[in-house]
Design a protein around this motif. Sequence first.
Motif, PDB file in Angstrom:
ATOM      1  N   HIS A  78       0.843  -1.209   0.000  1.00  0.00           N
ATOM      2  CA  HIS A  78       0.000   0.000   0.000  1.00  0.00           C
ATOM      3  C   HIS A  78       0.871   1.250   0.000  1.00  0.00           C
ATOM      4  N   HIS A  80       1.357   5.424  -2.133  1.00  0.00           N
ATOM      5  CA  HIS A  80       0.861   6.438  -3.089  1.00  0.00           C
ATOM      6  C   HIS A  80       2.069   7.125  -3.722  1.00  0.00           C
ATOM      7  N   HIS A 233      -8.920   2.188   0.923  1.00  0.00           N
ATOM      8  CA  HIS A 233      -8.632   2.367   2.347  1.00  0.00           C
ATOM      9  C   HIS A 233      -9.832   1.886   3.146  1.00  0.00           C
ATOM     10  N   HIS A 272      -4.905  -0.265   5.969  1.00  0.00           N
ATOM     11  CA  HIS A 272      -5.082   0.131   7.375  1.00  0.00           C
ATOM     12  C   HIS A 272      -5.957  -0.836   8.174  1.00  0.00           C
ATOM     13  N   ASP A 325       2.660   3.247   2.815  1.00  0.00           N
ATOM     14  CA  ASP A 325       1.662   4.319   2.726  1.00  0.00           C
ATOM     15  C   ASP A 325       2.270   5.710   2.633  1.00  0.00           C
TER      16      ASP A 325
HETATM   17 ZN    ZN Z   1      -3.057   5.121   1.691  1.00  0.00          ZN
END
Ligand code: ZN
Length: 437
Positions: A78, A80, A233, A272, A325
Amino acid sequence: RMHDTLALRGRVVTFRDNPFVTDPVAALHHEEDGLVIIRDGRIERMGAYADTLPHLPAGTQVVHYPDCLISAGFVDTHVHYPQLPMIAAYGEQLLEWLERYTFPTESRFCDPAHAHDIARRFLTELLRCGTTTAAVFCTVHPQSVEAFFTESERLNTLMIAGKVLMDRNAPPDLRDTAQGGYDDSLALMEHWHGRGRQMYAVTPRFAPTSSEEQLELAGALLARDDSVFMQTHLAENVDEVAWVRQLFPARRSYLDVYAHAGLVRPRAILGHAIHVDEPDLATCHDSGCALAHCPTSNLFLGSGSFRLFDAMDPRRPVRVGLGTDIGAGTSLSQLQSLNEAYKIAQGTGHRLHPAQAFWLATAGGARALHLDHRIGTIAPGMEADLCILDPAATPLQALRAQSCDSISDLLFSLMMLGDDRSIRATYVAGRKVHERA
Ligand code: ZN
Ligand code: GUN
């Protein structure tokens, strides 16, 4: 180049079993002086140097890393890429952080030149950290996905990525529409999914920024092809959970919003998952979806503590991977994720064994993504995505390594003290793509 052979010599660490189910030390396979023979981008043979040497084709180059560990490359489930420039943004929790820092940063990805520049830097950083596969959020702009896959294809890295779907509760320039998001995603999926090592993920940002219609259409995209991924998420922050309850009053839980739309299935990755209950975990187990544990991010945004050992309960184990993340996470190094994962486990009354930790970062991550037949371990037939770990990268780490009397202890010192400096080299499909200066 085809028909290339190469061999790496060093201390090999990989997994033969799941250390959350069997004895962690027994699950770990350790070859004190090992040899990994690579041919055409795949591992052909691995074993003790003395036993494996006779199988080495004549003239094959052997690269020796005498004091280093040879591991499968790390898997980041995970992250970005567009948020790389805003890592370490001060002072907010999730919803304010998105408004204040994230959305303005993502707005810039309408510009393909910017997207290519950041994608290239992001992939370079990942490889510097020993990560060879990641599940990556792009932005709402199709050009951000085009840029990412183009750069990944250039490196031949196995990457999962997708266009963010977001048709409400976001700035106007970052919104798509349910139908427009569907059409753009379908075109990208048809172009990129399964092209070389690239794979597509249908990517609704999270429930608050997608209408029910958009979530339904995301489900329709997934229904076209079982091999496509889904990433989003789930239940990261208490204010976010309360907002979702307001927006979807008919659903039993946050997870049920996604399940109702057909998004909870194998190859779905939910980031998460901190504020979930037992029925949610049972749904995750039954569906084959994966949860991404994002330790540095959860601590940075004050989101809460992921209950790793609840999720891994052998009575109904849930697939779990490790996520950095970025930009809510504070490091692209999975060694740093493991450092914080250990402390979070301590705080919840559990002890994360170093074998369990390295499994999460490699074989467990690959299994979470249903890619364990291709990556995550060092064994014949597996794709040769590897990282070379230096347990003595700094004077302090060299000192600490001197007092390690087992491979477990050495791995523990690496995960607590290590970072990008610990990565001596990284190989992707048998080709060296990073070497520490
Ligand atoms: Zn994220
Ligand atoms: N929830 C929705 N979007 C995001 C994001 O970009 N980062 C994190 N950490 N949580 C999110």
